[in-house]
Design a protein around this motif. Structure first.
Motif, mmCIF file in Angstrom:
data_model
loop_
_atom_site.group_PDB
_atom_site.id
_atom_site.type_symbol
_atom_site.label_atom_id
_atom_site.label_comp_id
_atom_site.label_asym_id
_atom_site.label_seq_id
_atom_site.Cartn_x
_atom_site.Cartn_y
_atom_site.Cartn_z
ATOM 1 N N VAL A 85 38.327 3.558 3.566
ATOM 2 C CA VAL A 85 38.017 4.356 4.755
ATOM 3 C C VAL A 85 38.281 5.827 4.488
ATOM 4 C CG1 VAL A 85 38.648 4.804 7.171
ATOM 5 C CG2 VAL A 85 38.596 2.442 6.299
ATOM 6 N N ILE A 86 37.337 6.673 4.904
ATOM 7 C CA ILE A 86 37.542 8.125 4.843
ATOM 8 C C ILE A 86 37.929 8.595 6.247
ATOM 9 C CG2 ILE A 86 36.514 10.363 4.348
ATOM 10 C CD1 ILE A 86 34.553 8.960 2.460
ATOM 11 N N ALA A 87 39.174 9.042 6.371
ATOM 12 C CA ALA A 87 39.707 9.467 7.666
ATOM 13 C C ALA A 87 40.091 10.950 7.597
ATOM 14 C CB ALA A 87 40.929 8.619 7.997
ATOM 15 N N SER A 88 40.704 11.434 8.666
ATOM 16 C CA SER A 88 41.212 12.803 8.674
ATOM 17 C C SER A 88 42.713 12.749 8.952
ATOM 18 C CB SER A 88 40.491 13.601 9.755
ATOM 19 O OG SER A 88 40.511 12.876 10.970
ATOM 20 N N ASP A 89 43.417 13.855 8.742
ATOM 21 C CA ASP A 89 44.868 13.872 8.984
ATOM 22 C C ASP A 89 45.187 13.397 10.399
ATOM 23 O OD1 ASP A 89 45.175 14.867 6.497
ATOM 24 O OD2 ASP A 89 46.003 16.830 7.087
ATOM 25 N N GLU A 90 44.309 13.751 11.330
ATOM 26 C CA GLU A 90 44.541 13.435 12.739
ATOM 27 C C GLU A 90 44.428 11.933 13.009
ATOM 28 O OE1 GLU A 90 42.626 15.809 11.545
ATOM 29 O OE2 GLU A 90 42.998 17.706 12.584
ATOM 30 N N VAL A 95 42.933 3.617 2.808
ATOM 31 C CA VAL A 95 42.455 4.661 3.703
ATOM 32 C C VAL A 95 42.917 5.995 3.157
ATOM 33 C CG1 VAL A 95 44.426 4.265 5.227
ATOM 34 C CG2 VAL A 95 42.484 5.559 6.061
ATOM 35 N N LYS A 96 42.003 6.945 3.180
ATOM 36 C CA LYS A 96 42.326 8.235 2.564
ATOM 37 C C LYS A 96 41.964 9.324 3.569
ATOM 38 C CE LYS A 96 42.595 10.675 -1.426
ATOM 39 N NZ LYS A 96 43.958 10.865 -1.662
ATOM 40 N N SER A 97 42.892 10.257 3.783
ATOM 41 C CA SER A 97 42.547 11.410 4.621
ATOM 42 C C SER A 97 41.872 12.446 3.744
ATOM 43 C CB SER A 97 43.783 12.030 5.253
ATOM 44 O OG SER A 97 43.384 13.256 5.851
ATOM 45 N N ILE A 98 40.777 12.975 4.261
ATOM 46 C CA ILE A 98 40.030 13.977 3.517
ATOM 47 C C ILE A 98 40.573 15.367 3.834
ATOM 48 C CG2 ILE A 98 38.261 14.228 5.288
ATOM 49 C CD1 ILE A 98 36.177 14.282 3.133
ATOM 50 N N GLY A 99 41.464 15.448 4.832
ATOM 51 C CA GLY A 99 42.038 16.730 5.233
ATOM 52 C C GLY A 99 42.121 16.806 6.746
ATOM 53 N N ALA A 100 42.676 17.921 7.243
ATOM 54 C CA ALA A 100 42.791 18.103 8.695
ATOM 55 C C ALA A 100 41.480 18.637 9.241
ATOM 56 C CB ALA A 100 43.922 19.072 9.002
ATOM 57 N N ARG A 101 41.054 18.118 10.399
ATOM 58 C CA ARG A 101 39.825 18.632 11.007
ATOM 59 C C ARG A 101 39.961 20.123 11.305
ATOM 60 N NH1 ARG A 101 35.997 15.097 12.719
ATOM 61 N NH2 ARG A 101 36.513 13.012 12.028
ATOM 62 N N ALA A 102 41.186 20.545 11.532
ATOM 63 C CA ALA A 102 41.434 21.959 11.821
ATOM 64 C C ALA A 102 41.218 22.819 10.563
ATOM 65 C CB ALA A 102 42.845 22.133 12.348
ATOM 66 N N ASP A 103 41.194 22.194 9.392
ATOM 67 C CA ASP A 103 41.038 22.942 8.136
ATOM 68 C C ASP A 103 39.770 22.465 7.429
ATOM 69 O OD1 ASP A 103 41.265 24.269 5.761
ATOM 70 O OD2 ASP A 103 43.130 23.293 5.119
ATOM 71 N N GLU A 104 38.623 22.899 7.945
ATOM 72 C CA GLU A 104 37.362 22.355 7.442
ATOM 73 C C GLU A 104 37.104 22.722 5.989
ATOM 74 O OE1 GLU A 104 33.825 23.881 9.362
ATOM 75 O OE2 GLU A 104 35.005 25.323 10.473
ATOM 76 N N GLU A 105 37.687 23.822 5.521
ATOM 77 C CA GLU A 105 37.499 24.184 4.114
ATOM 78 C C GLU A 105 38.115 23.125 3.210
ATOM 79 O OE1 GLU A 105 37.683 28.129 2.975
ATOM 80 O OE2 GLU A 105 36.582 28.723 4.779
ATOM 81 N N ALA A 106 39.247 22.565 3.647
ATOM 82 C CA ALA A 106 39.895 21.509 2.854
ATOM 83 C C ALA A 106 39.007 20.265 2.826
ATOM 84 C CB ALA A 106 41.263 21.171 3.430
ATOM 85 N N ILE A 107 38.346 19.970 3.927
ATOM 86 C CA ILE A 107 37.455 18.800 3.970
ATOM 87 C C ILE A 107 36.317 18.975 2.957
ATOM 88 C CG2 ILE A 107 35.807 17.517 5.409
ATOM 89 C CD1 ILE A 107 37.651 18.021 7.786
#
Ligand code: TXA
Ligand code: MG
Length: 351
Positions: free
Chosen positions: A275-280, A290-302
């Motif tokens: 699963v590709i999720a976000s920090d949130e 399950v792996k977080s791709i980054g915080a939705r608040a930090d779209e550059e990290a995504i």
């Protein structure tokens, strides 16, 4: 073929490595190099045989043209015919940087580089080592992303090595890239500037310089809808992991519930899922992988982590991958363009 891997340090002694890389290009060889977007697979853009080798190394369809990378504006006039005022304005605002512009080409550029088109795509990357490498190579580097055709683009030298070891002469390791999705492509040969591929430089940024900018109506559409993208490469399945990727659409609580139930079904059938999720949301999934791709608040990290996550799931042998959608404000169009293609446009409605 033996592939040499060199680590760049950002220090003065890089120059001898970059000179050696340049001499490989002048002799008609292939060198992978870092840019701010993704790693490129470089050859002499003015040498038809060298450009041809890129297609063989990547397994790339021969009608898919290459982007010519330059290091200064003088180089632009040698390979392009008429340079419209809009191009000067965009270059002023965004070069060096993650923007590719399409121009009419001169005879200096062989058809092998442009997939037989009379136009040429040009970009000046914002990466010191890349610019030095281009200069040391004679000034014109044809470079697609340095992956096997169809696979996720490489954002580290390791990704390049995994795909290209034994197929090319050299890999320059400049560490992980800064942006992580390929450049925005703008066509300046029509009446109105048109985005052919969304990227870091979004429509709003382009419009702040040029006024109204259109987007190719085929961008973001599935091939089944029968529209023909103006960038030949956009019609191919791209960026795809080996497992089957599905995007799941809806309100957060519906999406997490839907993904958990899909994962449950597949795991019960003995399938390896991820699963590709976000920090949130990452804590809301019961899947083992399950792996977080980054915080939705930090779209550059995504954007930066997108391709690495897809490759990681390949490495663990995931057969089914479920991902949330990431329609973030600035980079969402570019991120979702890549994800939709990677998923072959398979979107599941969570409600
Ligand atoms: O960020 C980037 O652009 C990276 C780095 C290495 O610079 N390069 C890259 O190249 O993404 P590639 O080959 O993976 O994608 C090039 C895209 C393809 O979709 C191709 O069809 C399109 O550019 N293209 C190239 N020349 C074109 C032309 N003359 N007209 C329309 N599209 C063109
Ligand atoms: Mg590519």
């Amino acid at each position: 073929m033996n592939t040499t891997l060199y680590k760049l340090t950002g220090m003065e002694d890089d120059i001898s490595i970059l000179k050696e890389a340049g001499s490989i290009i002048r002799r008609g060889g292939l060198v992978a190099f870092p840019t701010e977007t993704v790693y490129g697979l470089g050859a002499d853009a003015l040498n038809r045989e060298a450009s041809g080798k890129i297609y063989a190394a990547k397994g790339r369809p021969c009608d898919n043209p290459l982007i010519v990378h330059i290091a200064d504006m003088e180089a632009l006039s040698f390979i392009t015919g008429w340079i419209p005022e809009s191009a000067h304005l965009l270059a002023e605002a965004f070069w060096p940087g993650p923007l590719t512009m399409i121009f009419g080409k001169t005879d200096a550029v062989p058809p092998e580089t442009t997939g037989g088109l009379s136009t040429v795509a040009v970009r000046m990357p914002a990466h010191e080592a890349a610019l030095t490498f281009i200069r040391e190579s004679g000034g014109y580097i044809a470079a697609p992303s340095a992956n096997i055709s169809g696979r996720p683009s490489p954002t580290t030298a390791r990704h390049v090595f995994d795909d290209m070891d034994g197929r090319i002469d050299m890999i320059l390791d400049g560490g992980p890239v800064g942006i992580g999705v390929e450049s925005t492509i703008v066509d300046l040969t029509g009446e109105k500037p048109m985005i052919l591929r969304p990227g870091y430089i979004n429509q709003k940024m382009l419009e702040s310089v040029l006024g109204a900018v259109a987007t190719d109506p085929a961008v973001g559409k599935s091939p089944e809808e029968g529209m023909h993208p103006k960038a030949p490469g956009m019609k191919y399945r791209h960026y795809a992991p080996r497992g089957e990727l599905f995007l799941v659409r809806g309100r957060t609580e519906d999406v997490t519930a839907k993904i958990n139930s899909l994962v449950g079904e597949k795991e019960a059938a003995g399938k390896r899922t991820a699963v590709i999720a976000s920090d949130e949301t990452v804590h809301l999934y019961c899947c083992k992988h399950v792996k977080s791709i980054g915080a939705r608040a930090d779209e550059e990290a995504i954007a930066r982590q997108l391709y690495a996550v897809l490759r990681e799931f390949d490495d663990m042998g995931a057969e089914y991958i479920y991902s949330e959608e990431f329609y973030t404000p600035k980079l969402g169009v570019a991120i979702m363009n890549r994800l939709l293609k990677a998923a072959g446009h398979k979107v599941i409605d969570a409600t």
